[in-house]
Design a protein around this motif. Structure first.
Motif, PDB file in Angstrom:
ATOM      1  N   VAL A 171       0.847  -1.191   0.000  1.00  0.00           N
ATOM      2  CA  VAL A 171       0.000   0.000   0.000  1.00  0.00           C
ATOM      3  C   VAL A 171       0.886   1.246   0.000  1.00  0.00           C
ATOM      4  O   VAL A 171       1.907   1.277   0.677  1.00  0.00           O
ATOM      5  CB  VAL A 171      -0.942  -0.016   1.226  1.00  0.00           C
ATOM      6  CG1 VAL A 171      -1.532   1.349   1.513  1.00  0.00           C
ATOM      7  CG2 VAL A 171      -2.036  -1.052   1.019  1.00  0.00           C
ATOM      8  N   TYR A 172       0.502   2.262  -0.778  1.00  0.00           N
ATOM      9  CA  TYR A 172       1.191   3.537  -0.752  1.00  0.00           C
ATOM     10  C   TYR A 172       0.797   4.220   0.546  1.00  0.00           C
ATOM     11  O   TYR A 172      -0.383   4.504   0.767  1.00  0.00           O
ATOM     12  CB  TYR A 172       0.784   4.400  -1.935  1.00  0.00           C
ATOM     13  CG  TYR A 172       1.166   5.840  -1.733  1.00  0.00           C
ATOM     14  CD1 TYR A 172       2.501   6.231  -1.820  1.00  0.00           C
ATOM     15  CD2 TYR A 172       0.215   6.797  -1.433  1.00  0.00           C
ATOM     16  CE1 TYR A 172       2.867   7.544  -1.613  1.00  0.00           C
ATOM     17  CE2 TYR A 172       0.566   8.118  -1.233  1.00  0.00           C
ATOM     18  CZ  TYR A 172       1.903   8.477  -1.319  1.00  0.00           C
ATOM     19  OH  TYR A 172       2.264   9.775  -1.105  1.00  0.00           O
ATOM     20  N   GLY A 302      -1.877   0.449  -4.035  1.00  0.00           N
ATOM     21  CA  GLY A 302      -0.521   0.882  -4.334  1.00  0.00           C
ATOM     22  C   GLY A 302      -0.352   1.370  -5.764  1.00  0.00           C
ATOM     23  O   GLY A 302       0.506   2.193  -6.054  1.00  0.00           O
ATOM     24  N   LEU A 303      -1.201   0.859  -6.657  1.00  0.00           N
ATOM     25  CA  LEU A 303      -1.060   1.196  -8.072  1.00  0.00           C
ATOM     26  C   LEU A 303      -1.635   2.569  -8.402  1.00  0.00           C
ATOM     27  O   LEU A 303      -1.216   3.195  -9.372  1.00  0.00           O
ATOM     28  CB  LEU A 303      -1.766   0.135  -8.932  1.00  0.00           C
ATOM     29  CG  LEU A 303      -1.143  -1.253  -8.837  1.00  0.00           C
ATOM     30  CD1 LEU A 303      -2.039  -2.271  -9.510  1.00  0.00           C
ATOM     31  CD2 LEU A 303       0.244  -1.264  -9.470  1.00  0.00           C
ATOM     32  N   ASP A 304      -2.612   3.023  -7.635  1.00  0.00           N
ATOM     33  CA  ASP A 304      -3.185   4.327  -7.910  1.00  0.00           C
ATOM     34  C   ASP A 304      -3.840   4.919  -6.660  1.00  0.00           C
ATOM     35  O   ASP A 304      -5.072   4.944  -6.529  1.00  0.00           O
ATOM     36  CB  ASP A 304      -4.204   4.246  -9.057  1.00  0.00           C
ATOM     37  CG  ASP A 304      -4.462   5.628  -9.660  1.00  0.00           C
ATOM     38  OD1 ASP A 304      -4.156   6.628  -8.974  1.00  0.00           O
ATOM     39  OD2 ASP A 304      -4.961   5.697 -10.795  1.00  0.00           O
ATOM     40  N   PRO A 305      -3.007   5.405  -5.762  1.00  0.00           N
ATOM     41  CA  PRO A 305      -3.505   5.879  -4.462  1.00  0.00           C
ATOM     42  C   PRO A 305      -4.484   7.044  -4.578  1.00  0.00           C
ATOM     43  O   PRO A 305      -5.208   7.319  -3.622  1.00  0.00           O
ATOM     44  CB  PRO A 305      -2.236   6.336  -3.731  1.00  0.00           C
ATOM     45  CG  PRO A 305      -1.116   5.640  -4.422  1.00  0.00           C
ATOM     46  CD  PRO A 305      -1.540   5.500  -5.849  1.00  0.00           C
ATOM     47  N   ASP A 306      -4.540   7.704  -5.739  1.00  0.00           N
ATOM     48  CA  ASP A 306      -5.473   8.828  -5.882  1.00  0.00           C
ATOM     49  C   ASP A 306      -6.876   8.376  -6.249  1.00  0.00           C
ATOM     50  O   ASP A 306      -7.817   9.173  -6.209  1.00  0.00           O
ATOM     51  CB  ASP A 306      -4.986   9.792  -6.969  1.00  0.00           C
ATOM     52  CG  ASP A 306      -3.861  10.668  -6.457  1.00  0.00           C
ATOM     53  OD1 ASP A 306      -3.723  10.779  -5.212  1.00  0.00           O
ATOM     54  OD2 ASP A 306      -3.120  11.211  -7.278  1.00  0.00           O
ATOM     55  N   ARG A 307      -7.004   7.113  -6.639  1.00  0.00           N
ATOM     56  CA  ARG A 307      -8.324   6.643  -7.082  1.00  0.00           C
ATOM     57  C   ARG A 307      -8.817   5.433  -6.292  1.00  0.00           C
ATOM     58  O   ARG A 307      -9.837   4.845  -6.628  1.00  0.00           O
ATOM     59  CB  ARG A 307      -8.283   6.321  -8.580  1.00  0.00           C
ATOM     60  CG  ARG A 307      -8.148   7.593  -9.419  1.00  0.00           C
ATOM     61  CD  ARG A 307      -8.071   7.332 -10.881  1.00  0.00           C
ATOM     62  NE  ARG A 307      -7.927   8.585 -11.614  1.00  0.00           N
ATOM     63  CZ  ARG A 307      -6.766   9.241 -11.787  1.00  0.00           C
ATOM     64  NH1 ARG A 307      -5.648   8.751 -11.280  1.00  0.00           N
ATOM     65  NH2 ARG A 307      -6.737  10.383 -12.443  1.00  0.00           N
TER      66      ARG A 307
END
Lengths: 472, 472
Positions: A171-172, A302-307
């Motif tokens: 996880v980011y 982790g691949l797209d913490p903004d979405r």
């Protein structure tokens, strides 16, 4: 003093207008008499409107000082329990509502063998390591730690969770974007209210899942269009067809309860959907710690913490009694989530102090490791038992998690559940998890959801034996 | 294994397309490499679209088995971090969002002398008796206690609270009508939503109070008409004039922050209003335990449990960190309150187990007794200091509670607050507690609210000295 500390001593005053039965208790004569009089009024022993004994008479009867009785009457007058009529004495006020305290209800009887959803092997709660962590945490905590704390959660706790999530789940992990919750359900409710306040009107959900979570979304007045689930997880390719829907709740690592991981193609697909449609993915990583094959699938977040809004919980890895979950929130949603959570944290700060020490000391990892071994053993035993005793039954969703699904011959689920209930075996039918609005596609028409983490090591063999007996 | 457990070991691979700086850490080579690659992608060290080293080359560089690298690449392909282009190698996926983890913000600097509202002397948290209660509670608890628990709170805890409230506050105490909350604010929010769902549109409030609680009612979309406060407490005689208003939030035992008890006449009046108008009284008994004169005023709730919702909290008597409050709810409102609270408890069940033991063992009473003595001492010191050093200042609201109000000459409040701030003294102006919709009636135009429970015993004399220095 010995006299005044006597508890529950029953004395009867018969000289005066009321037959006053007083249960003297409490730590002092005045306090004890005050409480006894309130009790007598409340329970109806002293009916509304009845006259109290004169203070001198009652003092004589009870063998206490008259001043004690007058002080007590004066307090109860001030509080409104009694009224004084000039020249004619002291009376029980008409406005006091009279009640009897009800009996405490008896606890429900537990089934003999519980393999139902949501339960876990609570015998596994790490009582002594938790207490040891509590001792260390309390010794190290500054005084200020016992105050209200940060509304989003203690920063040290969020840092510990961020490190853990980065290490174990990919996880980011910016601690500033982690929000603690009182478990997953509370966290989902908070995010649901935030989404509603941001103008969302629906959140797509998987066609299988716990109705309680669909209910949480419904409580926030969000619609919940279903996405069919198959061996590759939720059919996220259908998201484009849901007009106006800009959010989806998924269990990508391990679909609940059918147990499949979201396939690599669909992981890519749902991220692409989120980007092109301005969509938001709610990732319920409810049992990310419990994976038994050699390749733990990392979190989508982790691949797209903004979405992606990531949800984790200590309910499976430690115990539901902790009431602790965490949400990793995209920056642009953080304000709305903080508003929906409220101005003061709901999560016990004491538990946060202890949990932080539990994680950073390594006790958490070692606790999870030992539970994972135990669950892996049970999973093997479950598969072996089903294969040798009910070879027509297919077991699905076994790479991870705390439950497995036994696919039953079509039309037999209700019958098997009845047979289980007769044997004192609590187990769920797959159909109980089905979204009421989902089409019936027949892929898995009948099944049992077996939570093999729900009982203690000693109860497990008996529960397993009962289970294979009821299989067709 | 020793090799693979090396943490944070920095190694540089220079043979291939990217200059790959890997921070190897974690408990195994494969896990460590996987995490290092995710970190490198996330942080931008490996930009989107860049090519990864061939597995053989990276394995050579790092001195690890090639199979470890291929397993790791294959997992990251499956998770979506990497993409494979047939024949040309492995690349960082374009869809990965790259970030740098932000620094953890530094904690705010505390004022030198904090006498602000809401704080307490957190040095007083009973660390060792709490831990002892935890040991006993965990030793005695059945395994099932570590599960989700009752949504309203553990029955044992509610029984312990019922006994305590009946004994100390004269509350009518049916444990079945007690609902636990994560502190007063959470409880008030739950009740506010329940009232809104029941058709209430407003809750009258006292013209002085914490704006945070007015905000909680506002969040539930309830209007909050103000009732003026004087030396007899809130002017409840005005309730009849508020058209359509059927609920009122009061602090009857000790108005916050002005400190007067609701007078006996007004206690009777508000109960009569509730009966004739079908009204509901929300009784905030926030510091009922802390009363210094000889006659503790019992709770209003005991007089009419069907028309009073009683709120209590452990935040003042133990610590806010516990996040524990209780609501005693009239029967007819219990269902609505349970619905508004949700299907799963927010309150730590671990804390409930420990608190129950803390109360039933008598540790709670003895803790309160010792705090009460300390606060009574401070209150006397405050009055003495003000009388001898600033004799024109009147102190009001001193029979109970954790704060006092110093009435200042009209027009001096802002000036005194500025002087206090210059000396590092945090104290509140009375005007900060004033309802924005209340008329300005001039009874108490300027004042300081001094929370004398907010600092430790050692800090108190210094804070008091600073306080009297800034008084006019």
């Amino acid at each position: 003093m010995a006299e005044s500390q006597t508890t529950s001593q029953t004395r009867r005053s018969t000289r005066t207008g009321v037959d006053l039965l007083l249960q003297l208790r409490g730590s002092g004569t005045r306090a004890g008499l005050t409480e006894a009089l309130r009790d007598a009024v409340r329970s109806g022993h002293l009916p509304a409107g009845s006259r109290l004994p004169a203070s001198r008479a009652l003092a004589n009867d009870l063998g206490i000082a008259r001043s004690t009785v007058t002080e007590c009457y004066s307090l109860l007058l001030e509080e409104g329990w009694l009224t004084a009529r000039h020249g004619s004495g002291t009376f029980v006020a008409e406005r006091v509502q009279q009640h009897r305290v009800k009996e405490v209800p008896a606890p429900r009887r537990e089934p003999s063998h519980g393999l139902g959803p949501g339960a876990a092997d609570y015998a596994d709660f790490p009582r002594s390591t938790w207490l040891a962590a509590a001792r260390r945490a309390f010794a190290a905590a500054p005084h200020s730690a016992f105050g209200y704390g940060d509304p989003l959660g203690r920063m040290e706790t969020r840092v510990a969770i961020a490190d853990y999530l980065a290490r174990v789940r990919g996880v980011y992990a910016d601690p500033g974007r982690i929000v603690l919750s009182s478990g997953y359900q509370h966290g989902l409710g908070v995010v649901a209210r935030a989404l509603k306040n941001q103008g969302h009107e629906s959140v797509a959900v998987e066609s299988y899942g716990l109705d309680i979570y669909r209910g949480v979304l419904g409580d926030a007045e969000l619609r919940i269009p279903p996405l069919e689930v198959d061996e590759e997880g939720a059919q996220v390719q259908r998201l484009h067809r849901l007009d106006g829907n800009r959010a989806v709740l998924l269990t990508p690592a391990h679909q609940f309860p059918t147990g499949h991981a979201l396939s690599p193609e669909r992981r890519a697909m749902v991220l692409d959907w989120a980007r092109s449609a301005g969509g938001l993915i709610l990732e319920d990583d409810y049992d990310g710690e419990f994976r038994y094959d050699r390749k733990p699938i990392g979190a989508l977040q982790g691949l797209d913490p903004d979405r992606v809004v990531y949800f984790g919980t200590a309910s499976k890895s430690i115990a539901p009694a902790l009431r602790l979950g965490w949400i990793v929130v995209p920056d642009r949603l953080l304000g709305a989530v903080a508003d929906a959570k409220g101005r003061v944290d709901t999560v016990s700060v004491l538990d946060q102090l202890i949990f932080t020490e539990f994680v950073t000391s390594g006790a958490f990892d070692s606790h999870i490791r030992s539970r994972r071994q135990s669950y892996r053993r049970r999973r093997t035993q479950l598969v072996d038992a089903v294969q040798s005793r009910a070879s027509g039954i297919r077991v699905i969703g076994m790479q991870a998690g705390l439950q497995a699904v036994l696919i039953l011959p079509a039309g037999t689920e209700a019958w098997v559940l009845q047979a289980a209930a007769r044997r004192g075996l609590l187990v769920s039918g797959l159909s109980a998890f089905r979204h009421p609005g989902a089409e019936r596609d027949g892929r898995w028409s009948d099944g049992l959801v077996v939570n093999f983490s729900a009982v203690s090591d000693s109860a497990w063999p008996g529960a397993l034996e009962e289970l294979v007996r009821v299989l067709p």
